[in-house]
Structure formats: structure tokens, C-alpha cells
Design a protein around this motif. Structure first.
Motif, PDB file in Angstrom:
ATOM      1  N   ILE A  43       1.533   7.908   1.394  1.00 32.50           N
ATOM      2  CA  ILE A  43       0.243   7.963   2.075  1.00 32.50           C
ATOM      3  C   ILE A  43      -0.455   6.613   1.988  1.00 32.50           C
ATOM      4  O   ILE A  43      -1.065   6.147   2.959  1.00 32.50           O
ATOM      5  N   ALA A  44      -0.356   5.952   0.837  1.00 32.09           N
ATOM      6  CA  ALA A  44      -0.972   4.630   0.680  1.00 32.09           C
ATOM      7  C   ALA A  44      -0.374   3.624   1.659  1.00 32.09           C
ATOM      8  O   ALA A  44      -1.092   2.797   2.230  1.00 32.09           O
ATOM      9  N   VAL A  45       0.942   3.689   1.850  1.00 33.16           N
ATOM     10  CA  VAL A  45       1.596   2.805   2.822  1.00 33.16           C
ATOM     11  C   VAL A  45       0.984   2.996   4.205  1.00 33.16           C
ATOM     12  O   VAL A  45       0.657   2.039   4.912  1.00 33.16           O
ATOM     13  N   ALA A  46       0.821   4.252   4.596  1.00 32.77           N
ATOM     14  CA  ALA A  46       0.252   4.543   5.910  1.00 32.77           C
ATOM     15  C   ALA A  46      -1.199   4.079   5.997  1.00 32.77           C
ATOM     16  O   ALA A  46      -1.621   3.512   7.012  1.00 32.77           O
ATOM     17  N   LEU A  47      -1.982   4.284   4.952  1.00 33.15           N
ATOM     18  CA  LEU A  47      -3.387   3.875   4.964  1.00 33.15           C
ATOM     19  C   LEU A  47      -3.533   2.366   5.093  1.00 33.15           C
ATOM     20  O   LEU A  47      -4.442   1.875   5.778  1.00 33.15           O
ATOM     21  N   GLU A  72      -5.778   2.263  -4.638  1.00 29.17           N
ATOM     22  CA  GLU A  72      -6.938   2.827  -5.326  1.00 29.17           C
ATOM     23  C   GLU A  72      -7.387   4.123  -4.655  1.00 29.17           C
ATOM     24  O   GLU A  72      -7.759   5.089  -5.328  1.00 29.17           O
ATOM     25  N   THR A  73      -7.355   4.148  -3.331  1.00 30.56           N
ATOM     26  CA  THR A  73      -7.790   5.330  -2.596  1.00 30.56           C
ATOM     27  C   THR A  73      -6.979   6.559  -2.985  1.00 30.56           C
ATOM     28  O   THR A  73      -7.527   7.654  -3.154  1.00 30.56           O
ATOM     29  N   VAL A  74      -5.662   6.391  -3.130  1.00 28.43           N
ATOM     30  CA  VAL A  74      -4.807   7.538  -3.456  1.00 28.43           C
ATOM     31  C   VAL A  74      -4.678   7.760  -4.959  1.00 28.43           C
ATOM     32  O   VAL A  74      -3.972   8.688  -5.387  1.00 28.43           O
ATOM     33  N   GLY A  75      -5.335   6.929  -5.758  1.00 31.86           N
ATOM     34  CA  GLY A  75      -5.320   7.104  -7.203  1.00 31.86           C
ATOM     35  C   GLY A  75      -4.185   6.426  -7.923  1.00 31.86           C
ATOM     36  O   GLY A  75      -3.907   6.734  -9.094  1.00 31.86           O
ATOM     37  N   LEU A  76      -3.524   5.462  -7.276  1.00 32.66           N
ATOM     38  CA  LEU A  76      -2.383   4.773  -7.887  1.00 32.66           C
ATOM     39  C   LEU A  76      -2.701   3.337  -8.279  1.00 32.66           C
ATOM     40  O   LEU A  76      -1.782   2.577  -8.596  1.00 32.66           O
ATOM     41  N   GLY A  77      -3.973   2.967  -8.277  1.00 37.81           N
ATOM     42  CA  GLY A  77      -4.332   1.602  -8.657  1.00 37.81           C
ATOM     43  C   GLY A  77      -3.746   1.176  -9.988  1.00 37.81           C
ATOM     44  O   GLY A  77      -3.159   0.084 -10.095  1.00 37.81           O
ATOM     45  N   PRO A  78      -3.851   2.003 -11.042  1.00 37.11           N
ATOM     46  CA  PRO A  78      -3.292   1.609 -12.348  1.00 37.11           C
ATOM     47  C   PRO A  78      -1.775   1.479 -12.358  1.00 37.11           C
ATOM     48  O   PRO A  78      -1.212   0.911 -13.291  1.00 37.11           O
ATOM     49  N   CYS A 128      11.276  -2.006  -5.659  1.00 37.02           N
ATOM     50  CA  CYS A 128      10.022  -2.748  -5.508  1.00 37.02           C
ATOM     51  C   CYS A 128       8.881  -1.988  -6.173  1.00 37.02           C
ATOM     52  O   CYS A 128       8.944  -0.781  -6.369  1.00 37.02           O
ATOM     53  N   THR A 129       7.836  -2.722  -6.500  1.00 36.50           N
ATOM     54  CA  THR A 129       6.676  -2.080  -7.108  1.00 36.50           C
ATOM     55  C   THR A 129       5.920  -1.260  -6.071  1.00 36.50           C
ATOM     56  O   THR A 129       6.145  -1.382  -4.854  1.00 36.50           O
ATOM     57  N   ALA A 130       4.996  -0.449  -6.571  1.00 39.83           N
ATOM     58  CA  ALA A 130       4.150   0.337  -5.663  1.00 39.83           C
ATOM     59  C   ALA A 130       3.405  -0.585  -4.709  1.00 39.83           C
ATOM     60  O   ALA A 130       3.345  -0.339  -3.497  1.00 39.83           O
ATOM     61  N   GLU A 131       2.838  -1.678  -5.231  1.00 42.25           N
ATOM     62  CA  GLU A 131       2.093  -2.608  -4.383  1.00 42.25           C
ATOM     63  C   GLU A 131       2.992  -3.261  -3.344  1.00 42.25           C
ATOM     64  O   GLU A 131       2.611  -3.395  -2.174  1.00 42.25           O
ATOM     65  N   GLN A 132       4.194  -3.664  -3.747  1.00 40.65           N
ATOM     66  CA  GLN A 132       5.118  -4.272  -2.794  1.00 40.65           C
ATOM     67  C   GLN A 132       5.522  -3.289  -1.706  1.00 40.65           C
ATOM     68  O   GLN A 132       5.649  -3.650  -0.535  1.00 40.65           O
ATOM     69  N   ASN A 133       5.706  -2.015  -2.068  1.00 42.70           N
ATOM     70  CA  ASN A 133       6.015  -0.999  -1.074  1.00 42.70           C
ATOM     71  C   ASN A 133       4.923  -0.887  -0.035  1.00 42.70           C
ATOM     72  O   ASN A 133       5.199  -0.784   1.166  1.00 42.70           O
ATOM     73  N   VAL A 134       3.682  -0.926  -0.485  1.00 42.00           N
ATOM     74  CA  VAL A 134       2.571  -0.814   0.458  1.00 42.00           C
ATOM     75  C   VAL A 134       2.543  -2.027   1.382  1.00 42.00           C
ATOM     76  O   VAL A 134       2.357  -1.899   2.596  1.00 42.00           O
ATOM     77  N   LEU A 135       2.745  -3.212   0.836  1.00 39.57           N
ATOM     78  CA  LEU A 135       2.754  -4.430   1.649  1.00 39.57           C
ATOM     79  C   LEU A 135       3.867  -4.402   2.689  1.00 39.57           C
ATOM     80  O   LEU A 135       3.648  -4.696   3.867  1.00 39.57           O
ATOM     81  N   ILE A 136       5.078  -4.040   2.264  1.00 43.26           N
ATOM     82  CA  ILE A 136       6.212  -4.018   3.184  1.00 43.26           C
ATOM     83  C   ILE A 136       6.022  -2.934   4.242  1.00 43.26           C
ATOM     84  O   ILE A 136       6.154  -3.170   5.444  1.00 43.26           O
ATOM     85  N   GLY A 137       5.713  -1.740   3.786  1.00 45.82           N
ATOM     86  CA  GLY A 137       5.592  -0.618   4.708  1.00 45.82           C
ATOM     87  C   GLY A 137       4.482  -0.813   5.708  1.00 45.82           C
ATOM     88  O   GLY A 137       4.654  -0.521   6.903  1.00 45.82           O
ATOM     89  N   ALA A 138       3.346  -1.310   5.257  1.00 43.23           N
ATOM     90  CA  ALA A 138       2.228  -1.526   6.171  1.00 43.23           C
ATOM     91  C   ALA A 138       2.594  -2.580   7.217  1.00 43.23           C
ATOM     92  O   ALA A 138       2.252  -2.445   8.392  1.00 43.23           O
ATOM     93  N   HIS A 139       3.318  -3.622   6.792  1.00 45.37           N
ATOM     94  CA  HIS A 139       3.725  -4.667   7.737  1.00 45.37           C
ATOM     95  C   HIS A 139       4.658  -4.093   8.802  1.00 45.37           C
ATOM     96  O   HIS A 139       4.487  -4.333  10.000  1.00 45.37           O
ATOM     97  N   LEU A 140       5.644  -3.308   8.368  1.00 48.92           N
ATOM     98  CA  LEU A 140       6.605  -2.753   9.310  1.00 48.92           C
ATOM     99  C   LEU A 140       5.943  -1.771  10.266  1.00 48.92           C
ATOM    100  O   LEU A 140       6.221  -1.753  11.460  1.00 48.92           O
TER     101      LEU A 140
END
Length: 258
Positions: free
Chosen positions: A168-172, A143-149, A97-109
Motif C-alpha cells: 500500500i505504501a508503494v502505491a501511495l 509513516e502513513t501505513v505505520g512502517l516508518g520505524p 531491498c529495504t522497505a524504503e527502497q521498495n517504495v522508491l522503486i515501485g513508485a517510480h515504476l
């Protein structure tokens, strides 16, 4: 630290595995807005303590309080809903999965999803679409962790340091009041660790309290307001970085090996 000052505190917290006391009689506290580091030799009980605070382990003895509420024995998703969110020692990512998808999935779980990764994927990425608020939270965290691009990059293609930042982005994105980080700069270069130092300041400026487990002593001494030292599951010292560096028992147990 007085009970009134503690944002999170433990009372005589401990856990036993058979005949081994992995953590014993731990009395610690975090004040709102501070950065607290937990250090100690390998096997000292640091990650076990994080697991006790976040519901991944049930204590054998003692209590955990968060904002005055007894949360002892709560399930991890119940703890996360109350505002305590953690990262993990290893990069536990959905690698395809992409970085963005990881954040969405992880934050939901982490914020309360109980249906597992497969059903979470189906819910988030079917034709129904992903809620705009969730996407915005994920992008803000990146964006906060510098991975926006690199939001669209597969997690597997990110270098190790960026994978740690993605955790860290997932947790945030789960919206923590208390963020617990397990070895956030583990395996990073000195330059990557400096990026995380700056990130800790940025996270705290957002009103998030931070507790972290870390072996990189330069990092710990630079970012910490206070430090707790564990040895064989026991808290042997607590104090400001300068106090810990000068503590004879800490030097003998740990810092002498630094």
C-alpha cells in the motif's frame, strides 16, 4: 450514480478470454472521496475488473472514463500518470531491498518508469543519488501505513501483514487520486485488519478515493460507503452495505457462504 457524479465510471465494460466472459457489461461508478468495495465469489471477475480499470488488460467491449476522460486501452503507466494506482493481490516486492527502497522503486515504476526494475535500481541507487523529493515521498508513505520505524528493514524480513502494508505504501508514494487495492487484508489477523481499517480512513482524509477488492466481509461492511457485487463476471447488485446484506440475490450468490 449519475455520469456527472462519477469520478471513475465504466460503460458496458467487458472482456472475453476465448469462450469465457470474465467480465460482462459492467456499469459501475465511483464518486470522488468514497470507499467502494467489489465483492463476489472466487472467480467472479473482481481482479479482472481491477486489471481492466488500470490498463493491465484491454477490454473486449465497453469504455472506462476517469475524471471525464476516456482512458480505455491506455497502458498501465499512462493510467498511473493520470492518478489511478493499484496494489496487487500478492506481495510483489523486491525482497532483498529495504522497505524504503521498495517504495522508491515501485513508485517510480508505477508513476511512469518504463525501463524495468534493473535500470530503475541503477538510476535510483547509483552515485548520482536519489532525489530528495522522492525520498521524502517514500518516507511519508511509510509513516502513513505505520512502517516508518522499519524503513531500513529488508522486505523479506517483514511479517506478512507488514508486507501487505508495504504494498500500500508503494502505491501511495506514486501520488494517486484513486487508489485500487486488491485484497488489502488478505491473510491478515483480525488485529492487523483493524489497523488497515484505520488506515483507510486516514487515506481518505488525504483526499484519495479508494476502490478495493476484498473477501473479509467484516472489513468490507465496516469501511465501505458502497459495495458492488460480481457473480460470474456480471454485476448483480450495487448499494450501501445494509442494502447489500439484505439483497436476496447477493445472499444466494455470496453472502450465504460468508
Amino acid at each position: 450514480m449519475t455520469a456527472e457524479a462519477a469520478f471513475l465510471k465504466t460503460e458496458k465494460l467487458g472482456v472475453r478470454f476465448g469462450g469465457l466472459e470474465a467480465v460482462k457489461n459492467a456499469d459501475i461508478g465511483l464518486a470522488r472521496g468514497e470507499i467502494l468495495s467489489i465483492i463476489g465469489p472466487n472467480g467472479a471477475g473482481k481482479t479482472t475488473l481491477i486489471n481492466l480499470l488500470t490498463g493491465f488488460l484491454r477490454p473486449t467491449t465497453g469504455r472506462v472514463f476517469f475524471r471525464g476522460e476516456d482512458i480505455t486501452g491506455k497502458e498501465p503507466h499512462q493510467v498511473a500518470r493520470r492518478g489511478i494506482v493499484r496494489s496487487f493481490q500478492k506481495n510483489e516486492l523486491f525482497r532483498r531491498c529495504t522497505a524504503e527502497q521498495n517504495v522508491l522503486i515501485g513508485a517510480h515504476l508505477r508513476s511512469g518508469g518504463q525501463h524495468g526494475a534493473a535500470r530503475t535500481l541503477e538510476a535510483l541507487f547509483t552515485s548520482r543519488g536519489t532525489p530528495r523529493a522522492a525520498v521524502e515521498a517514500a518516507r511519508e508513505a511509510l509513516e502513513t501505513v505505520g512502517l516508518g520505524p522499519r524503513a531500513g528493514w529488508p522486505a523479506a524480513s517483514l511479517p506478512h501483514g507488514d508486507q501487505r502494508l508495504l504494498g500500500i505504501a508503494v502505491a501511495l508514494a506514486a501520488g494517486p487520486e484513486l487508489l485500487l487495492l486488491d485484497e488489502p487484508v488478505g491473510g491478515m489477523t483480525a488485529a492487523e485488519a483493524e489497523r488497515v481499517m484505520a488506515l483507510m480512513t486516514k487515506i481518505r482524509e488525504r483526499g484519495i478515493t479508494i476502490g478495493l477488492v476484498e473477501h473479509n466481509m467484516n472489513f468490507v461492511m465496516s469501511v465501505s460507503d458502497r459495495i458492488v457485487v460480481l457473480d460470474h463476471g456480471e454485476v448483480i447488485a450495487q448499494g450501501k452495505p445494509a442494502e447489500i446484506q439484505a439483497n436476496p440475490r447477493v445472499i444466494e450468490a455470496y453472502l450465504g457462504k460468508w
